[in-house]
Motif scaffolding. Structure first.
Motif, mmCIF file in Angstrom:
data_model
loop_
_atom_site.group_PDB
_atom_site.id
_atom_site.type_symbol
_atom_site.label_atom_id
_atom_site.label_comp_id
_atom_site.label_asym_id
_atom_site.label_seq_id
_atom_site.Cartn_x
_atom_site.Cartn_y
_atom_site.Cartn_z
ATOM 1 N N GLU A 64 7.980 -4.874 0.159
ATOM 2 C CA GLU A 64 8.923 -4.660 -0.936
ATOM 3 C C GLU A 64 10.093 -5.639 -0.907
ATOM 4 O O GLU A 64 10.935 -5.631 -1.809
ATOM 5 N N ALA A 65 10.155 -6.482 0.115
ATOM 6 C CA ALA A 65 11.282 -7.409 0.268
ATOM 7 C C ALA A 65 10.892 -8.791 -0.233
ATOM 8 O O ALA A 65 9.739 -9.202 -0.168
ATOM 9 N N SER A 66 11.883 -9.524 -0.736
ATOM 10 C CA SER A 66 11.659 -10.901 -1.170
ATOM 11 C C SER A 66 12.967 -11.680 -1.062
ATOM 12 O O SER A 66 14.060 -11.089 -1.050
ATOM 13 N N PRO B 280 17.106 -0.208 -2.892
ATOM 14 C CA PRO B 280 18.498 -0.474 -3.282
ATOM 15 C C PRO B 280 18.646 -1.059 -4.677
ATOM 16 O O PRO B 280 19.674 -0.853 -5.333
ATOM 17 N N ASP B 281 17.635 -1.770 -5.148
ATOM 18 C CA ASP B 281 17.744 -2.362 -6.488
ATOM 19 C C ASP B 281 17.271 -1.430 -7.584
ATOM 20 O O ASP B 281 17.164 -1.811 -8.746
ATOM 21 N N GLY B 282 16.981 -0.149 -7.215
ATOM 22 C CA GLY B 282 16.579 0.855 -8.192
ATOM 23 C C GLY B 282 15.092 0.961 -8.393
ATOM 24 O O GLY B 282 14.631 1.881 -9.086
ATOM 25 N N ILE C 250 18.103 3.573 1.263
ATOM 26 C CA ILE C 250 16.776 3.867 0.729
ATOM 27 C C ILE C 250 16.671 5.387 0.542
ATOM 28 O O ILE C 250 16.860 6.152 1.491
ATOM 29 N N SER C 251 16.348 5.826 -0.663
ATOM 30 C CA SER C 251 16.101 7.256 -0.911
ATOM 31 C C SER C 251 14.625 7.536 -0.731
ATOM 32 O O SER C 251 13.769 6.797 -1.245
ATOM 33 N N VAL C 252 14.333 8.627 0.016
ATOM 34 C CA VAL C 252 12.946 8.971 0.322
ATOM 35 C C VAL C 252 12.657 10.354 -0.217
ATOM 36 O O VAL C 252 13.405 11.307 0.025
#
Length: 400
Positions: A291-293, A340-342, A360-362
């Motif tokens: 999910e990271a870039s 974090p970016d929604g 991060i919401s889980v």
């Protein structure tokens, strides 16, 4: 019996200087009775003396040259051969004087004369050139053609040039073979002017004409390719972390940049830790891991390897969804992550992924059981979170 005149020049040659032949030379003068024959109202002996004097006068005084004569002392003697002037520097005038005072009486032993000249110059030890000027053919039952073949076959570095002075075509063929068998030239001379030119051509080495050449264009520089690869990027989750291992499946997209920084069409997509050889220029690298870039620009040359490090500014989250702490991981559990970016993404069962740094919401659901949490900023190395969901009825209102 027909008598004849022959002039032979046997010379050990080196590279010519100022157009003149260098090395020791011997002129062999055939003082035969046929020299009294006339061309254009003049005796051939007069023409030969004059031509010889003209050529010798134009030679370098340092040239070592000598004179052999035959047929000048007695009639009918094939052995009448004499070294009149030994080869040495500064002998041109002595040779001219000897030729001017010489009698013309005897036979024409051309073959033995050429052989004698070669022996005097020790042609078996050094390169030798013979120039034969004759107004007749061999008269002593010898074969100049056979001598040429013999010298050629013996390995002697020997060349004969032949000038036919007033010869018929058939007579010329009888002596031209001496030149042909040794790699030399046959030149026909029919009067005083052509005899002088023939002597100049064969006795005096003519300089090569100077040809002005157009300057060659500058060669096109070869492209510099001093390295096998000029781009070898790596990625880290955070500064001071170890590079992301190749087996993690990091993805890279490469875009060329215009002069104004505008990216062009995607050039390539690579995985892991790529090794690339690209044209020199500036490129944009975009790296993706789960999910990271992140992205960065890099300028490449042909003679150096760029090894940029891309900071993903990310962490790893490992979630093990269970009904309680002692229960096994539920492979059917739905794990929903809000980044974090929604962005929202869903995994099932054991969840192991890289996410951008930040809160991060889980949200986890196992059947009717639901649970949620908010993680702290993810960091490397890995941290594990076991989230036991709270059992809820479908009809019950959600607490969030």
């Amino acid at each position: 019996m027909r008598l004849s005149l022959a002039l032979c020049l046997a010379a050990t040659l080196v590279t010519p200087t100022l157009g003149l032949a260098e090395g020791k030379s011997i002129i062999v003068l055939d003082a035969s009775g046929s020299m009294w024959g006339q061309i254009d109202g003049r005796a051939k002996l007069e023409i030969a003396r004059e031509a010889l004097g003209t050529v010798l006068a134009g030679m370098d005084p340092a040239t070592e040259i000598g004179l052999i004569a035959y047929g000048h002392r007695e009639k009918g003697a094939c052995g009448d051969i004499e070294l009149v002037v030994p080869p040495a520097a500064g002998t041109a005038q002595a040779i001219t004087d000897a030729a001017n005072s010489m009698k013309f009486l005897g036979m024409t032993p051309l073959t033995d004369s050429v052989r004698r000249a070669a022996e005097e110059l020790k042609s078996t030890e050094a390169k030798a050139t013979v120039i034969l000027i004759t107004d007749g053919i061999e008269t002593c039952e010898a074969d100049p053609c056979a001598l040429g073949a013999e010298l050629e076959a013996s390995g002697v570095d020997f060349t004969a040039h032949v000038v036919g002075f007033g010869l018929t075509e058939a007579e010329g063929q009888a002596v031209a073979c001496l030149a042909e068998n040794t790699g030399g030239k046959y030149i026909q001379a029919s009067d005083a002017g052509s005899l002088v030119e023939a002597l100049k051509t064969t006795v005096v080495v003519q300089p090569e004409p100077v040809v002005e050449l157009e300057p060659l264009p500058e060669p096109t520089p070869e492209p510099v390719t001093a390295v096998e690869f000029n781009l070898m990027p790596t990625a880290v989750l955070a500064l001071k972390n170890d590079p992301v291992p190749d087996e993690e499946g990091m993805a890279w997209e490469v875009y060329p940049l215009a002069a104004d920084g505008t990216p062009g069409e995607r050039l390539t997509t690579e995985y892991g830790n790529p090794e690339l050889l690209l044209d020199p220029g500036t490129y944009r690298l975009i790296g993706f891991l789960d999910e990271a870039s992140a992205q960065m620009d890099v300028t490449l040359t042909a003679d150096a390897t760029a090894t940029p490090i891309l900071n993903l500014d990310a962490g790893r989250v490992i979630l093990s969804p269970k009904l309680d702490a002692t229960a096994p991981v539920d492979d059917g559990a739905a794990v929903q992550l809000t980044l974090p970016d929604g962005r929202t993404t869903t995994y099932y069962g054991l969840t192991d992924t890289v996410v951008p740094a930040g809160d991060i919401s889980v949200r986890v659901s196992i059947g009717n059981a639901l649970a949620r949490t908010s993680s702290p900023r993810p960091v490397w190395p890995r941290s594990k979170a076991t989230i036991p969901p709270t059992s809820r009825s479908k009809a019950a209102p959600m607490p969030w």
